[in-house]
Design an enzyme around this catalytic site. Structure first.
Site, mmCIF file in Angstrom:
data_model
loop_
_atom_site.group_PDB
_atom_site.id
_atom_site.type_symbol
_atom_site.label_atom_id
_atom_site.label_comp_id
_atom_site.label_asym_id
_atom_site.label_seq_id
_atom_site.Cartn_x
_atom_site.Cartn_y
_atom_site.Cartn_z
ATOM 1 N N SER A 1 -7.880 -40.426 -22.031
ATOM 2 C CA SER A 1 -8.053 -41.781 -22.560
ATOM 3 C C SER A 1 -9.415 -42.332 -22.149
ATOM 4 C CB SER A 1 -6.959 -42.707 -22.022
ATOM 5 O OG SER A 1 -5.704 -42.352 -22.517
ATOM 6 N N HIS B 1 -7.645 -48.712 -23.330
ATOM 7 C CA HIS B 1 -6.361 -49.413 -23.327
ATOM 8 C C HIS B 1 -6.118 -49.928 -21.920
ATOM 9 C CE1 HIS B 1 -4.378 -46.239 -21.053
ATOM 10 N NE2 HIS B 1 -4.882 -45.342 -21.894
ATOM 11 N N ASP C 1 -10.684 -28.714 -32.937
ATOM 12 C CA ASP C 1 -11.402 -27.749 -32.114
ATOM 13 C C ASP C 1 -10.413 -26.756 -31.489
ATOM 14 O OD1 ASP C 1 -12.783 -26.653 -29.644
ATOM 15 O OD2 ASP C 1 -14.405 -27.880 -30.467
#
Length: 313
Positions: free
Chosen positions: A277, A143, A262
């Site tokens: 990210s 992004h 997880d």
């Protein structure tokens, strides 16, 4: 689930090829902005009292000074040099995408130097994750880096540095978590060139060591089990189990929804946190995308971007 990877590859950056190498490592980003970003307005103390040149000229926080009297401006020093010994200047600013011109009269401070009464941000720094390296270039984040008002940050370049993750603020419902790390700005591993809707891109340094990177091919995401490859401690990425629960193109960086399953990752981070990210998403042994956003109301869930949207920039 069976993952088929080569154990390692022994190549160096001067042997550039179009193979894809898996990222997963955190990096320190230092981005140079285009224009001088105004982050504060202040008064100038003069021999005769107080003056407010920027305020009087209707310059506001989040404006970007692009030029002064036709000269390009990218930092505080540029501003200082282009108002020196001038009684009036014409300033071009970018305000939310609109260009405006402002006439401004600098004020002399008590030392006799011209000032306009602004605080300037010269660069943006932070931690993010490299998604992949291909052909001597890297892709990261998935992004864009954005400004305080939600606009894509306009950059003129930057550097990437090795980062050591030293801790994590766990994510919880209503508040995103965050990786904490340190990096030294004396040995860049890459040059940043682009800040796009689908990530931050640039060129890996020629002496970058590819030796322990994993070679991988690209694939297409589908609903089902997958893994992310991310660094949450130190400088070595690890695999963590997730599920892709929905595939739906909601924009450039929101192509599917993931859920962290997880237990080890949930215990340590609460799920997805800032700094993750760009963490690559692997499904059936192929790179299918990257983590981009976390759901504020549920840090175990977030968005991913498809690798197709990242690969050719």
């Amino acid at each position: 689930m069976v993952f088929v990877f080569s154990s390692s590859v022994s190549v160096w950056a001067n042997s550039v090829d179009n193979k894809i190498y898996l990222g997963g490592m955190t990096a320190g980003f230092s981005l140079k902005t285009r224009g001088a970003n105004v982050v504060g307005i202040c008064d100038v103390v003069t021999k005769d009292g107080v003056s407010s040149p920027a305020k009087d000229a209707d310059i506001k926080v989040n404006d970007v000074i692009l030029n002064i009297d036709g000269k390009e401006i990218n930092n505080a020093l540029d501003v200082e040099n282009n108002i020196k010994n001038k009684n009036e200047v014409l300033i071009t600013i970018d305000r939310d995408g609109d260009l405006e011109e402002k006439k401004l009269i600098p004020a002399k401070d008590i030392s006799g130097n011209n000032k306009i009464g602004v605080f300037i941000r010269e660069d943006v720094s932070g931690i993010g994750t490299i998604t992949f390296i291909k052909g001597g270039r890297f892709a990261s984040l998935g992004h864009p880096v954005i400004t305080e008002n939600g606009k894509t940050l306009n950059i003129i370049g930057g550097k990437l540095f090795n980062c050591n993750v030293t801790g994590c603020v766990k994510g919880k419902r209503g508040k995103a978590g965050e990786l904490k790390g340190v990096y030294l700005k004396n040995n860049p591993i890459a040059t940043v060139e682009k800040n796009l809707n689908c990530g931050v891109y640039g060129t890996i340094s020629k002496d970058f060591n590819y030796e322990n990177l994993i070679e991988i091919s690209e694939g297409e995401a589908h609903v089902g089990e997958a893994k992310i490859y991310s660094t949450i401690c130190g400088d070595k990425p690890c695999f963590y189990q997730i599920s892709i629960v929905k595939v739906d193109d909601l924009g450039k960086s929101k192509n599917f929804v993931i859920k962290v399953t997880d237990e080890n990752l949930i215990e340590k981070t609460g799920g997805i946190v800032q700094g993750m990210s760009g963490s690559p998403i692997i499904q059936n042994g192929k790179l299918v995308g990257a983590v981009t956003h976390v759901f504020i109301n549920d840090p175990t869930r977030g968005f991913g971007i498809s690798i197709d949207n990242m690969i050719n920039n």
